[in-house]
Design a protein around this motif. Structure first.
Motif, PDB file in Angstrom:
ATOM      1  N   THR A 131       0.753  -1.298   0.062  1.00  0.00           N
ATOM      2  CA  THR A 131       0.201   0.004  -0.027  1.00  0.00           C
ATOM      3  C   THR A 131       0.851   1.323   0.033  1.00  0.00           C
ATOM      4  O   THR A 131       2.017   1.275   0.488  1.00  0.00           O
ATOM      5  N   TYR A 132       0.385   2.307  -0.432  1.00  0.00           N
ATOM      6  CA  TYR A 132       0.856   3.619  -0.498  1.00  0.00           C
ATOM      7  C   TYR A 132      -0.289   4.716   0.083  1.00  0.00           C
ATOM      8  O   TYR A 132      -1.107   5.141  -0.704  1.00  0.00           O
ATOM      9  N   GLN A 133      -0.010   4.546   1.356  1.00  0.00           N
ATOM     10  CA  GLN A 133      -1.219   5.379   2.181  1.00  0.00           C
ATOM     11  C   GLN A 133      -0.742   6.909   2.413  1.00  0.00           C
ATOM     12  O   GLN A 133       0.170   7.104   3.008  1.00  0.00           O
ATOM     13  N   SER A 134      -2.014   7.687   2.006  1.00  0.00           N
ATOM     14  CA  SER A 134      -1.905   9.349   2.357  1.00  0.00           C
ATOM     15  C   SER A 134      -2.059   9.517   3.857  1.00  0.00           C
ATOM     16  O   SER A 134      -2.404   8.598   4.617  1.00  0.00           O
ATOM     17  N   VAL A 135      -1.324  10.629   4.259  1.00  0.00           N
ATOM     18  CA  VAL A 135      -1.268  11.213   5.465  1.00  0.00           C
ATOM     19  C   VAL A 135      -2.528  11.469   6.019  1.00  0.00           C
ATOM     20  O   VAL A 135      -2.663  11.344   7.470  1.00  0.00           O
ATOM     21  N   SER A 136      -3.600  11.670   5.311  1.00  0.00           N
ATOM     22  CA  SER A 136      -4.924  11.805   5.864  1.00  0.00           C
ATOM     23  C   SER A 136      -5.557  10.785   6.584  1.00  0.00           C
ATOM     24  O   SER A 136      -6.490  10.817   7.524  1.00  0.00           O
TER      25      SER A 136
END
Length: 340
Positions: free
Chosen positions: A155-160
């Motif tokens: 996964t490449y998960q955003s900071v939100s």
């Protein structure tokens, strides 16, 4: 006749999105209450063209309310969700507290809507982890066709996904890169997130995996099929909103990429954008504010028998949290409460 709906945690990122999506999708609401902690009491939030003032979660009486969408974290949920449920208000919880409780259904409506009938055991329904939600939407139609044996996902998960503090940290550190006088040390994350990637989300477990990675395994099995083998590597990336996933899938039966594309093109909740040319795929910034789970780069995996690889992107504040909760509310209304 509509529903009396509560949104708990209405001042947070996910709570605000819940209110936005309820309005956008014209959910049949007769009355709505926006709840927050005492420190946020009286804060104004938007619901369509209306402005709501938040009420105190601690003193709110849930009696007579039909459903409550919770976005307050596990600790507050542990305190207030049982109170709401005992008062006859069905809780749709976005925290991880009830996801692994066998008496609480874990629902992604495009995948396992029928499981919602199990809500009556505790009057609570769980919303899955953001990274799991988009993945199982993409996996479900393919699993129905060829039965998935094994999934390997990065996964490449955003900071939100780490809340407002995560977004603020990325913003402040990015500015500091160009203005080194003001150093912004990591607080929310273990290392600098600006211009970096961090292979660490949630706490580490004894086996070397993180809890985020464990969640993807456990939740996929509960939602989709307990026989599927799953391994995950979850990475935080310097993106504000939108989670991306590279998914390798091994099936029990042959499935070529063209048929997989055809299946995904017709599947609920999915938008297939897959041209084998520069720009012929979706990136996280294009998913922001959208309902769909986007799938791109569908291709054979030549390293295993019956293997496929795909790229999956979604707005984590929407399908990964608020949208899925509202879709659960819609399913609950259509199948159980039947007022709207």
């Amino acid at each position: 006749m509509g529903y009396k709906v509560v949104v708990a945690g209405a001042t947070g990122n996910v709570g605000r999105e819940m209110l936005n999506i309820l309005a956008e999708r014209e959910f049949p609401v007769d009355e709505i209450a926006a709840l927050a902690s005492r420190k946020s009491l009286g804060t104004e939030v938007s619901f369509g063209d209306k402005t709501l003032k938040t009420k105190d979660l601690d003193t709110f009486d849930f009696t007579g309310w039909d459903m409550a969408l919770f976005a307050v974290g596990s600790e507050a949920t542990k305190q207030y969700a049982p109170k709401a449920a005992a008062a006859g208000c069905v809780v749709i919880d976005n925290s991880s507290l009830y996801r692994y409780d066998p008496a609480v259904p874990l629902i992604v409506p495009e995948v396992n809507a029928d499981a919602i009938m199990g809500y009556s055991k505790k009057n609570i329904i769980a919303n899955p982890n953001c990274s799991t939600a988009q993945m199982v939407v993409a996996l479900k139609p393919l699993h129905d066709r060829a039965k998935i044996r094994r999934v390997v996902v990065s996964t490449y998960q955003s900071v939100s996904g780490a809340g407002k503090e995560g977004m603020d940290e990325l913003w402040e550190q990015t500015k500091a890169v160009y203005n080194p006088v003001h150093e912004v040390p990591p607080k929310k994350f273990s290392k600098q997130i600006a211009f970096n990637v961090i292979p660490h989300i949630d706490v580490f477990l004894d086996d070397g995996y993180t809890k985020e990675e464990w969640k993807m395994v456990a939740e996929t099995k509960k939602i989709l099929d307990p026989s599927i083998k799953v391994t995950a590597t979850c990475v935080r990336v310097p993106v504000f909103v939108g989670h991306s996933e590279a998914i390798n899938i091994e099936f029990e039966e042959p499935l070529d990429w063209q048929e997989a594309q055809d299946i995904l093109r017709e599947a609920p909740g999915i938008m297939l954008i897959d041209k084998r040319e520069p720009g012929g795929y979706v990136t996280p910034i294009e998913s922001v504010g959208e309902y769909a789970t986007y799938v791109s780069r569908v291709r054979q995996d030549p390293t295993v028998d019956n293997g496929l690889v795909l790229w999956c992107v979604s707005d984590n504040l929407r399908k990964g949290a608020a949208l899925n909760a509202v879709q659960i509310a819609e399913t609950l209304g259509n199948r159980v409460l039947k007022k709207g």
